[in-house]
Design an enzyme around this catalytic site. Structure first.
Site, PDB file in Angstrom:
ATOM      1  N   ASN A 127      14.193   6.651  12.478  1.00 57.63           N
ATOM      2  CA  ASN A 127      12.997   7.205  11.675  1.00 57.63           C
ATOM      3  C   ASN A 127      11.697   7.322  12.604  1.00 57.63           C
ATOM      4  OD1 ASN A 127      10.453   7.193   9.934  1.00 57.63           O
ATOM      5  ND2 ASN A 127      12.165   7.868   8.455  1.00 57.63           N
ATOM      6  N   SER A 141      13.823  12.196   8.625  1.00 55.77           N
ATOM      7  CA  SER A 141      12.679  12.512   8.120  1.00 55.77           C
ATOM      8  C   SER A 141      12.620  12.131   6.661  1.00 55.77           C
ATOM      9  CB  SER A 141      12.495  14.024   8.393  1.00 55.77           C
ATOM     10  OG  SER A 141      10.945  14.312   7.845  1.00 55.77           O
ATOM     11  N   GLU A 142      11.625  11.080   6.140  1.00 59.52           N
ATOM     12  CA  GLU A 142      12.174  10.675   4.954  1.00 59.52           C
ATOM     13  C   GLU A 142      11.672  11.446   3.607  1.00 59.52           C
ATOM     14  OE1 GLU A 142       9.828   9.339   7.216  1.00 59.52           O
ATOM     15  OE2 GLU A 142       7.889   8.902   6.422  1.00 59.52           O
ATOM     16  N   ASN A 143      11.092  12.583   3.943  1.00 57.16           N
ATOM     17  CA  ASN A 143      11.115  13.737   2.853  1.00 57.16           C
ATOM     18  C   ASN A 143      12.474  14.408   2.572  1.00 57.16           C
ATOM     19  OD1 ASN A 143      10.501  14.824   5.562  1.00 57.16           O
ATOM     20  ND2 ASN A 143      10.108  16.874   4.437  1.00 57.16           N
ATOM     21  N   SER A 177      17.029   9.616   0.265  1.00 59.65           N
ATOM     22  CA  SER A 177      16.401   9.372   1.588  1.00 59.65           C
ATOM     23  C   SER A 177      16.186   7.960   1.695  1.00 59.65           C
ATOM     24  CB  SER A 177      15.268  10.460   1.830  1.00 59.65           C
ATOM     25  OG  SER A 177      14.346   9.815   2.954  1.00 59.65           O
TER      26      SER A 177
END
Lengths: 232, 217
Positions: free
Chosen positions: B23, B46-48, B88
């Site tokens: 990340n 990607s944390e979204n 996520s």
């Protein structure tokens, strides 16, 4: 079982001042722009809004902020919004910030019937102030409580008349959990089809979580940061 | 010469290993993706809600529904997947992400990090940073060693914390440091930067053992 309502005006019926409302989306990606547009034209105010972000000055939840319809914002990241900053610093707007994963899980827990849970995020920081702390497997955790809402307003790419939803690319984000956590969940979709037309193998949000669904119009789908590379 | 942002990213890229899920935070960390060695395969999260971030799109391939955590338009790689935010952060909190690379305002010799809030100035929120530092198996911080003569490599952070005792390694414009037993162990120095210069720019406890090699950029 037909959950279809005519449009955003009809879908938001029952949302009233002082209620708690969740809005899906990450930044401007996957936000329910039809419902927000219509809500921003009402006199509904003093809302507690739960959303990862609060739009930008002239789009998304920023529109409702401009109209002073939001009393409290529950979010994880609120940058890129000058009016938000102004209202927060002047004390007009109450703000509760929390780690993004904690926000997501609190919403998921709310929808899943789990009243509280422990997470490591925020331990030793100001997020942990006033919260129960406990050690599991040699690591410190803090207690976080579930979030629910009077209404959840979400946006999907495709949906059917039973309320089944499919998201596109990274536009799922908070929509999927929020659909579970609303006492009444309103879904707006780009394409609404009769039940049976969507492949059940591809459904992201099962229709049980959705009470009202409508096909949105005039999607702008604004992009906050268009970043490109040169064609080869 | 102290390193520029791209050189910091280039040095951090040397820490990547084949098969890693990584990340990348906003700022310098994003640049690390440009320097992945060709011999290895790394998947960026990607944390979204995207595993398998690709390069920025050409202008004709821009999609409003396809962005990274910095809200920039992106593409996705072969083998990518999309998911919601709870999934996520299950990847992140559950320890499935091998490495987190992020920026910081300050780090302390205990491995504490401050990166999200400057009281009295703009408060933007922590986003996913607190979740990431609390749960990542390995954390590398990319940052400037000091700001206007003020060291940011400290005994104790002065700004509100993002996480405690979590930072393992730091790559600054001057040095590569490892956090060990309440001190910064100097591993490498930027080309042409002396150990003495690094000492002067480091407020926290610095351990210097033997000859300190120059970074290979």
């Amino acid at each position: 079982m037909n959950k279809v309502v005519k449009n955003a005006e009809e879908a938001i019926k029952g949302i009233a001042s002082n209620m708690t409302v969740m809005f899906g989306g990450f930044g401007l990606c996957g936000i329910p722009e039809n419902a927000i547009r219509v809500l921003s034209k009402t006199n509904i105010n003093r809302l507690v809004c739960i959303s990862n972000n609060c739009g930008i000055d002239d789009f998304g939840l920023g529109l409702m902020l401009q109209n002073k319809q939001i009393r409290k914002m529950v979010a994880s990241y609120v940058g890129e919004n000058a009016e938000f900053e102004r209202q927060m610093l002047s004390g007009e707007l109450e703000v509760e910030l929390m780690p993004q994963g904690t926000l997501a899980e609190r919403i998921r827990a709310g929808g899943a019937g789990i009243p509280a849970f422990f997470v490591p995020a925020g331990y030793g920081t100001e997020v942990a102030i006033g919260k129960e702390e406990r050690e599991f497997n040699g690591k410190m955790h803090i207690l976080e409580h579930a979030l629910t809402a009077d209404f959840a307003v979400v946006k999907a790419w495709k949906g059917d008349t039973h309320g089944n939803l499919i998201y596109r690319y990274t536009a799922s984000n908070f929509n999927n959990m929020m659909a579970m956590a609303g006492k009444i969940t309103i879904a707006e979709v780009e394409e609404l089809v009769p039940a049976g037309q969507l492949d059940p193998n591809t459904i992201h949000t099962p229709g049980i979580f959705v009470q009202r669904i409508f096909q949105g119009v005039d999607y702008e789908k604004r992009i906050e940061k268009i970043t490109t590379s040169n064609p080869k | 010469m102290s390193l520029d942002k791209n050189q910091i990213a280039k040095r951090i890229a040397q820490e990547l290993k084949d098969g890693y899920y990584v990340n990348l935070g906003i700022g310098i960390p994003t640049l690390v993706a440009n320097y992945v060695p060709e011999s290895i395969h790394v998947t960026f999260q990607s944390e979204n809600g995207l595993l398998g971030i690709g390069p920025f799109p050409t202008p004709d391939k821009v999609e409003a529904d396809l962005i990274n955590a910095g809200k920039q338009t992106v593409t996705f790689t072969d083998g990518a997947s999309f998911f919601d935010s709870a999934t996520s952060f299950a990847m992140i909190r559950g320890g499935h992400v091998d490495l987190t690379i992020l920026g910081a305002f300050e780090v302390s010799e205990e491995g504490d990090i401050a990166s999200w809030k400057v009281p009295g100035k703009l408060i933007k929120g922590m986003g996913g940073a607190m979740d990431l530092v609390a749960s990542a198996k390995n954390i590398i911080v990319a940052m400037q060693h000091s700001n206007k003569g003020q060291s940011k490599i400290l005994k104790k952070c002065t700004l509100p914390l993002t996480g405690v005792k979590c930072v393992k390694k730091i790559v600054t414009d001057l040095a590569v440091l490892e956090v060990v037993n309440g001190a910064f162990k100097l591993l490498e120095r930027a080309p042409g930067v002396s150990v003495e210069e690094i000492k002067q720019s480091t407020e926290g406890k610095l351990i210097v053992e033997g000859e300190i090699p120059e970074m290979k950029i």
